[in-house]
Design a protein around this motif. Structure first.
Motif, mmCIF file in Angstrom:
data_model
loop_
_atom_site.group_PDB
_atom_site.id
_atom_site.type_symbol
_atom_site.label_atom_id
_atom_site.label_comp_id
_atom_site.label_asym_id
_atom_site.label_seq_id
_atom_site.Cartn_x
_atom_site.Cartn_y
_atom_site.Cartn_z
ATOM 1 N N UNK A 80 0.860 -1.175 0.000
ATOM 2 C CA UNK A 80 0.000 0.000 0.000
ATOM 3 C C UNK A 80 0.903 1.234 0.000
ATOM 4 N N UNK A 81 0.859 1.951 -1.109
ATOM 5 C CA UNK A 81 1.643 3.167 -1.285
ATOM 6 C C UNK A 81 0.826 4.338 -0.754
ATOM 7 N N UNK A 82 1.401 5.156 0.103
ATOM 8 C CA UNK A 82 0.611 6.182 0.784
ATOM 9 C C UNK A 82 1.297 7.538 0.761
ATOM 10 N N UNK A 83 0.465 8.583 0.821
ATOM 11 C CA UNK A 83 0.956 9.939 1.064
ATOM 12 C C UNK A 83 0.944 10.231 2.555
ATOM 13 N N UNK A 84 -0.119 9.743 3.237
ATOM 14 C CA UNK A 84 -0.264 9.917 4.686
ATOM 15 C C UNK A 84 -0.410 8.545 5.322
ATOM 16 N N UNK A 137 3.704 -1.445 3.887
ATOM 17 C CA UNK A 137 3.431 -0.034 3.597
ATOM 18 C C UNK A 137 4.685 0.626 3.024
ATOM 19 N N UNK A 138 4.463 1.451 1.998
ATOM 20 C CA UNK A 138 5.571 2.157 1.367
ATOM 21 C C UNK A 138 5.166 3.617 1.145
ATOM 22 N N UNK A 139 6.091 4.528 1.433
ATOM 23 C CA UNK A 139 5.850 5.943 1.205
ATOM 24 C C UNK A 139 5.813 6.233 -0.287
ATOM 25 N N UNK A 140 4.790 7.002 -0.719
ATOM 26 C CA UNK A 140 4.655 7.377 -2.124
ATOM 27 C C UNK A 140 5.065 8.842 -2.291
ATOM 28 N N UNK A 141 5.909 9.099 -3.260
ATOM 29 C CA UNK A 141 6.376 10.456 -3.533
ATOM 30 C C UNK A 141 5.708 10.959 -4.806
ATOM 31 N N UNK A 142 5.196 12.179 -4.751
ATOM 32 C CA UNK A 142 4.309 12.695 -5.798
ATOM 33 C C UNK A 142 4.982 12.802 -7.152
ATOM 34 N N UNK A 189 -2.576 10.289 -6.315
ATOM 35 C CA UNK A 189 -3.672 10.020 -5.386
ATOM 36 C C UNK A 189 -3.127 9.849 -3.976
ATOM 37 N N UNK A 190 -4.002 9.695 -3.007
ATOM 38 C CA UNK A 190 -3.558 9.540 -1.624
ATOM 39 C C UNK A 190 -3.034 8.136 -1.341
ATOM 40 N N UNK A 191 -3.594 7.147 -2.047
ATOM 41 C CA UNK A 191 -3.207 5.760 -1.802
ATOM 42 C C UNK A 191 -3.278 4.974 -3.102
ATOM 43 N N UNK A 192 -2.312 4.081 -3.300
ATOM 44 C CA UNK A 192 -2.384 3.061 -4.344
ATOM 45 C C UNK A 192 -2.120 1.716 -3.685
ATOM 46 N N UNK A 193 -2.994 0.752 -3.934
ATOM 47 C CA UNK A 193 -2.826 -0.595 -3.379
ATOM 48 C C UNK A 193 -2.514 -1.550 -4.521
ATOM 49 N N UNK A 194 -1.506 -2.391 -4.324
ATOM 50 C CA UNK A 194 -1.128 -3.357 -5.353
ATOM 51 C C UNK A 194 -0.990 -4.749 -4.755
ATOM 52 N N UNK A 195 -1.141 -5.741 -5.612
ATOM 53 C CA UNK A 195 -0.943 -7.131 -5.235
ATOM 54 C C UNK A 195 0.085 -7.731 -6.189
ATOM 55 N N UNK A 196 1.172 -8.244 -5.632
ATOM 56 C CA UNK A 196 2.249 -8.812 -6.441
ATOM 57 C C UNK A 196 2.646 -7.876 -7.581
ATOM 58 N N UNK A 197 2.821 -6.608 -7.232
ATOM 59 C CA UNK A 197 3.280 -5.559 -8.157
ATOM 60 C C UNK A 197 2.280 -5.196 -9.250
ATOM 61 N N UNK A 198 1.011 -5.551 -9.065
ATOM 62 C CA UNK A 198 -0.057 -5.127 -9.975
ATOM 63 C C UNK A 198 -1.028 -4.237 -9.198
#
Length: 410
Positions: A5-9, A29-34, A59-68
Motif C-alpha cells: 500500500x503506497x501512501x501519502x499519509x 506499507x511504502x511511502x509514495x512520492x508525488x 492520489x492519496x493511496x495506491x494498493x497493489x498485489x504482487x506488483x499489480x
C-alpha cells in the motif's frame, strides 16, 4: 499473495488496512512520492508501474498485489461547488487510464463561513457524477465516489451542526487514523465493502482478468447506479460549472487565430485540422494551478473524449487564458487579459527544468543521482514539471494567451 500500500499519509493507509480485508493479508506499507518536481531525492526509486499512475498527479493511496495495482483512493474535505469538485479529477483519470479502479471520497456538502454571514452548507456540484460515469463508459473500470461523512443530512441548518468547527465533517474517533473519515458511517462501510469485493475478485481471477469483471459485480454496479441517481436527484445538467466556462466554435476560427504563427517555413499540423469543431475552456484569471487542471480533465471526458487516447476526441480541447471574444465577422478569436501571459506558462516550465540533471556531465553526478539521471534519460523531464503544467500539456490540444499560443502539432 503480497500486498503493498503506497501512501501519502501513513495514518490514512493504516485506516484503510484496518477497516478492510487488507488487515488479514500480508501487507507492506511504502511511502509514495508525488513527483520528481517535489521530491527529487526519492521519486526515481518508485517502481515504474507506480510512476505511470503518477504521471499527472498523485492520489492519496495506491494498493497493489504482487506488483499489480488494484485500486487507488483520493480523499478530499473541500467544499464542492463550481470547479472545486473537479480539482482532483486528473488524479482519478491517471489511475483509470492505467486500468486501475479509483475511489473518490468527497463531502456531499461542507460548511463555509464568510465574514458577516451565517455558516451555510456548500453542496457538491452533481456534474462530477456524470464526469465519473463518462470515464467508466470509456475505460470500463470503476471510478466511484463515496461521500465523506458529514452532518449535512441530519442538520440542514449549518449553524446547528455538532461538527461546525470541522466544516460539518465527521472524522474517525481513533487518533491513530487522524484526519480519516468516520469509519462507522454508512458511506465508508459501503466503500470498505467495495474494496473487499475488488480484493476478492482479483484474488480469484488474477488482476488482469478480474478488472474486466468489476463493473459487473453487484456491489460496484449498485454504487454506479447510486451515482447516476444522485446526479439526477441533485438536478445535475450540462449547464453547470465548469461547462458554463466553455464554448464550441468551428475549428477554422482557431486555425485563423493560430495563423499568426504560421509562415513560409511552417504550417500547423494535421491534429487540430482533423476535427471540425473545437471546445474552448475560458479561464479569465491569473495563470495558476488548482482547480483548473482538474476541471480541464473533466471537460475532456464530459464533452470531447470518445476513446482512450487524447487523439480519440470528437472536438479539439483548448484552454484560453483571458477574456475571449468570438469574432464571427472575421472568423477568428480575440483574447485580452491583464492577468495572464504566455510568459507565466514558460516561467513555470523553466522553474521545473531546474530539476533537470540531463545537462550534467557524468563526473558531475553524485552516486545518488545516477538512477535519477537514468530515469530522466528514459522519460525526459516529464515528472520534473509541476503538476498543473503536466496536466495542462497532457489534456489541452492548445493553450492560448493574448500574447502567445502553444499547441500540439500531431
Amino acid at each position: 499473495m503480497n500486498y503493498r500500500i503506497w501512501y501519502s499519509t501513513e495514518s490514512f493507509a493504516d485506516y484503510i488496512i484496518a477497516k478492510t480485508n487488507l488487515r488479514l493479508k500480508n501487507v507492506v506499507k511504502k511511502k509514495m512520492y508525488e513527483s520528481d518536481a517535489n521530491n527529487a531525492k526519492n521519486f526515481h526509486a518508485l517502481p515504474d508501474h507506480i510512476k505511470q499512475i503518477l504521471y499527472l498527479d498523485a492520489p492519496d493511496i495506491i494498493v497493489e498485489i504482487d506488483s499489480e495495482p488494484i485500486f487507488s483512493i483520493e480523499v478530499s474535505t473541500e467544499a464542492g461547488t463550481g470547479h472545486n469538485a473537479f480539482q482532483r479529477f486528473a488524479r482519478l483519470a491517471a489511475s483509470v487510464e492505467n486500468n486501475v479502479p479509483a475511489f473518490y471520497i468527497y463531502p456531499e456538502a461542507a460548511i463555509i463561513t464568510r465574514q458577516n454571514t451565517l455558516p451555510k452548507w456548500d453542496k457538491i456540484n452533481p456534474l462530477v457524477f456524470k464526469a465519473l460515469d463518462e470515464v467508466m463508459t470509456i475505460y470500463k473500470i470503476p471510478t466511484l465516489l463515496y461521500y465523506f461523512p458529514s452532518d449535512f443530512r441530519t442538520h440542514s441548518d449549518a449553524t446547528t451542526s455538532p461538527n461546525i468547527r470541522e466544516k460539518g465533517l465527521k472524522f474517525d474517533s481513533n487518533r491513530n487514523f487522524a484526519g480519516s473519515p468516520d469509519s462507522t458511517n454508512t458511506e465508508m462501510i459501503l466503500m470498505f465493502d467495495a474494496i473487499n469485493e475488488i480484493i476478492s475478485v482479483v484474488e480469484r481471477s488474477t488482476v488482469i482478468t478480474g478488472r474486466n469483471k468489476l463493473l459487473g459485480n453487484r456491489i460496484l454496479r449498485d454504487r454506479k447506479s447510486f451515482m447516476q441517481q444522485e446526479y439526477a436527484a441533485k438536478g445535475g445538467n450540462i449547464n453547470m460549472s465548469p461547462l458554463t466556462a466553455t464554448v464550441k466554435i468551428p475549428t477554422d476560427y482557431l486555425l485563423n487565430y493560430l495563423s499568426n504563427y504560421e509562415n513560409a517555413n511552417y504550417n500547423i499540423g494535421e491534429l487540430l485540422r482533423s476535427r471540425a469543431e473545437t471546445i474552448i475552456y475560458k479561464v479569465d484569471a491569473v495563470f495558476r494551478g488548482d482547480p483548473y487542471p482538474g476541471a480541464l480533465a473533466a471537460i475532456d471526458y464530459l464533452l470531447c473524449r470518445e476513446g482512450k487516447s487524447f487523439e480519440e476526441r470528437r472536438y479539439n480541447l483548448v484552454m484560453a487564458w483571458g477574456n475571449l471574444t468570438i469574432d464571427d465577422t472575421t472568423q477568428t478569436l480575440q483574447l485580452q487579459s491583464t492577468s495572464s501571459t504566455v510568459h507565466d506558462f514558460v516561467s513555470a516550465v523553466q522553474a521545473s527544468e531546474d530539476k533537470n540533471i540531463l545537462t550534467k556531465n557524468f563526473n558531475q553526478l553524485s552516486s545518488s543521482e545516477i538512477p535519477r539521471y537514468y530515469m530522466q534519460v528514459r522519460y525526459g523531464s516529464m515528472f520534473s514539471k509541476v503538476k498543473h503544467i503536466r496536466v495542462f500539456s497532457y489534456f489541452a490540444d492548445a493553450i492560448l494567451f493574448p500574447d502567445g499560443a502553444l499547441w500540439r502539432d500531431a
